[in-house]
Design a protein around this motif. Structure first.
Motif, PDB file in Angstrom:
ATOM      1  N   VAL A 165       0.848  -1.208   0.152  1.00 35.69           N
ATOM      2  CA  VAL A 165       0.092   0.113   0.053  1.00 35.69           C
ATOM      3  C   VAL A 165       0.921   1.370   0.064  1.00 35.69           C
ATOM      4  O   VAL A 165       0.474   2.233  -0.875  1.00 35.69           O
ATOM      5  N   TYR A 166       1.707   1.158   0.958  1.00 37.45           N
ATOM      6  CA  TYR A 166       2.736   2.424   1.179  1.00 37.45           C
ATOM      7  C   TYR A 166       4.003   2.562   0.393  1.00 37.45           C
ATOM      8  O   TYR A 166       4.835   3.431   0.505  1.00 37.45           O
ATOM      9  N   GLY A 167       4.431   1.308  -0.190  1.00 37.47           N
ATOM     10  CA  GLY A 167       5.572   1.269  -1.101  1.00 37.47           C
ATOM     11  C   GLY A 167       6.869   0.735  -0.062  1.00 37.47           C
ATOM     12  O   GLY A 167       6.842   0.809   0.993  1.00 37.47           O
ATOM     13  N   ILE A 187       1.329  18.098   5.408  1.00 37.00           N
ATOM     14  CA  ILE A 187       0.854  17.274   6.553  1.00 37.00           C
ATOM     15  C   ILE A 187       0.227  15.943   6.069  1.00 37.00           C
ATOM     16  O   ILE A 187      -0.642  16.214   5.174  1.00 37.00           O
ATOM     17  N   ASN A 188       0.757  14.976   6.358  1.00 34.36           N
ATOM     18  CA  ASN A 188       0.158  13.631   6.226  1.00 34.36           C
ATOM     19  C   ASN A 188      -0.503  13.194   7.857  1.00 34.36           C
ATOM     20  O   ASN A 188       0.217  12.717   8.433  1.00 34.36           O
ATOM     21  N   PRO A 189      -1.550  13.623   7.910  1.00 32.31           N
ATOM     22  CA  PRO A 189      -2.370  13.365   9.233  1.00 32.31           C
ATOM     23  C   PRO A 189      -2.356  11.785   9.324  1.00 32.31           C
ATOM     24  O   PRO A 189      -2.730  11.175  10.440  1.00 32.31           O
ATOM     25  N   THR A 231      -6.290  11.581   9.681  1.00 39.43           N
ATOM     26  CA  THR A 231      -7.214  12.271   8.728  1.00 39.43           C
ATOM     27  C   THR A 231      -8.767  12.243   8.780  1.00 39.43           C
ATOM     28  O   THR A 231      -9.493  12.856   8.662  1.00 39.43           O
ATOM     29  N   HIS A 232      -9.055  10.888   9.366  1.00 43.99           N
ATOM     30  CA  HIS A 232     -10.299  10.462   9.193  1.00 43.99           C
ATOM     31  C   HIS A 232     -10.980  10.736  10.706  1.00 43.99           C
ATOM     32  O   HIS A 232     -12.228  10.069  10.571  1.00 43.99           O
ATOM     33  N   THR A 233     -10.425  11.147  11.301  1.00 48.53           N
ATOM     34  CA  THR A 233     -11.059  11.266  12.884  1.00 48.53           C
ATOM     35  C   THR A 233     -10.841  12.528  13.527  1.00 48.53           C
ATOM     36  O   THR A 233     -11.654  12.840  14.643  1.00 48.53           O
ATOM     37  N   VAL A 236      -1.001  15.688   2.234  1.00 52.21           N
ATOM     38  CA  VAL A 236      -0.645  14.645   1.545  1.00 52.21           C
ATOM     39  C   VAL A 236      -1.082  13.336   1.935  1.00 52.21           C
ATOM     40  O   VAL A 236      -0.895  13.066   3.125  1.00 52.21           O
ATOM     41  N   HIS A 237      -1.241  12.121   1.014  1.00 56.65           N
ATOM     42  CA  HIS A 237      -1.480  10.759   1.287  1.00 56.65           C
ATOM     43  C   HIS A 237      -0.699   9.991   0.444  1.00 56.65           C
ATOM     44  O   HIS A 237      -0.788  10.267  -0.708  1.00 56.65           O
ATOM     45  N   ILE A 238      -0.096   8.896   0.842  1.00 54.98           N
ATOM     46  CA  ILE A 238       0.664   8.137   0.170  1.00 54.98           C
ATOM     47  C   ILE A 238       0.068   7.263  -0.859  1.00 54.98           C
ATOM     48  O   ILE A 238       0.070   7.383  -2.097  1.00 54.98           O
ATOM     49  N   SER A 239      -1.213   6.718  -0.328  1.00 58.17           N
ATOM     50  CA  SER A 239      -2.240   5.823  -1.278  1.00 58.17           C
ATOM     51  C   SER A 239      -3.195   6.850  -1.488  1.00 58.17           C
ATOM     52  O   SER A 239      -3.500   7.896  -0.939  1.00 58.17           O
ATOM     53  N   ASN A 240      -3.955   6.125  -2.299  1.00 58.25           N
ATOM     54  CA  ASN A 240      -5.287   6.850  -2.991  1.00 58.25           C
ATOM     55  C   ASN A 240      -6.294   6.896  -1.784  1.00 58.25           C
ATOM     56  O   ASN A 240      -7.072   5.820  -1.999  1.00 58.25           O
ATOM     57  N   THR A 253     -10.022   5.294  -3.051  1.00 63.26           N
ATOM     58  CA  THR A 253     -10.115   4.109  -3.753  1.00 63.26           C
ATOM     59  C   THR A 253     -10.019   2.943  -2.722  1.00 63.26           C
ATOM     60  O   THR A 253      -9.849   1.613  -3.186  1.00 63.26           O
ATOM     61  N   ARG A 254     -10.039   3.330  -1.533  1.00 61.87           N
ATOM     62  CA  ARG A 254      -9.652   2.265  -0.382  1.00 61.87           C
ATOM     63  C   ARG A 254     -10.924   2.068   0.480  1.00 61.87           C
ATOM     64  O   ARG A 254     -12.054   2.185  -0.065  1.00 61.87           O
ATOM     65  N   GLU A 255     -10.784   1.625   1.608  1.00 57.46           N
ATOM     66  CA  GLU A 255     -12.088   1.516   2.451  1.00 57.46           C
ATOM     67  C   GLU A 255     -13.092   2.734   2.653  1.00 57.46           C
ATOM     68  O   GLU A 255     -12.462   3.787   2.593  1.00 57.46           O
TER      69      GLU A 255
HETATM   70  C1  DQA Z   1      -2.510   7.601   4.606  1.00 53.71           C
HETATM   71  C2  DQA Z   1      -3.758   7.120   4.459  1.00 53.71           C
HETATM   72  C3  DQA Z   1      -4.555   6.821   5.819  1.00 53.71           C
HETATM   73  O1  DQA Z   1      -5.869   6.372   5.648  1.00 53.71           O
HETATM   74  C4  DQA Z   1      -3.670   5.852   6.748  1.00 53.71           C
HETATM   75  O2  DQA Z   1      -4.291   5.879   8.077  1.00 53.71           O
HETATM   76  C5  DQA Z   1      -2.306   6.204   6.785  1.00 53.71           C
HETATM   77  C6  DQA Z   1      -1.784   6.895   5.839  1.00 53.71           C
HETATM   78  C7  DQA Z   1      -1.720   7.649   3.364  1.00 53.71           C
HETATM   79  O3  DQA Z   1      -0.634   8.470   3.182  1.00 53.71           O
HETATM   80  O4  DQA Z   1      -1.967   6.904   2.611  1.00 53.71           O
HETATM   81  O5  DQA Z   1      -1.764   5.905   7.813  1.00 53.71           O
HETATM   82  O6  DQA Z   1      -2.444   8.891   5.240  1.00 53.71           O
END
Ligand code: DQA
Length: 142
Positions: A21-23, A70-72, A76-78, A96-100, A103-105
């Protein structure tokens, strides 16, 4: 011009955590690339990582910066607390989010942060941070 880069919870495990997922890039390698690009572009940077919501809120309030990247992570979701801290500081913010995350949960599709961000980069891998630094330079030169 100074950029603050904040990595949220579990991002210190990059390169070892869910690499599908994150490389495969490690946290240290990513941070070295951020520092190197900032120096090439003539920008100051501080990088901060915390696994705690309060630690992130404190950094947003107290550290000196002109623009926040910031990549929280899961917050991010809470986190209304991180959203409110960002809103209070009234400075440009690139999320910033590494994954999309779209397209996830289902629970990842909502970001409390996007409503107070200048812009968002999602799904471009760890390179997304480097793109954020380049966007930061453009935003700060305006
Ligand atoms: C994330 C995506 C989030 O849903 C996840 O909880 C992470 C990393 C990302 O960089 O893709 O920890 O922010």
């Amino acid at each position: 011009m100074k950029i603050l880069v904040i990595h949220g919870p579990n991002l210190n495990l990059l390169g070892r955590r869910e690499t599908g997922v994150y490389g495969a890039e490690t946290f240290d390698s990513l941070n070295r690339r951020i520092v190197s690009l900032c120096s090439e572009l003539g920008m100051d940077v501080e990088i901060f990582q915390s696994n705690s919501e309060g630690g992130i809120v404190d950094a947003i309030q107290a550290k000196p910066y002109d623009l926040l990247v910031i990549n929280p992570a899961a917050y991010t979701h809470t986190s209304i607390a991180i959203r409110d801290a960002i809103a209070a500081m009234a400075r440009p913010v690139i999320e910033v989010h590494i994954s999309n995350i779209y397209t996830r949960e289902e629970f990842r599709k909502h970001s409390y942060i996007s409503g107070v961000s200048t812009g968002q980069i999602s799904g471009l891998g760890t390179d997304g941070y480097l793109l954020a630094v380049r966007a930061a330079q453009t935003l700060l030169s305006k």
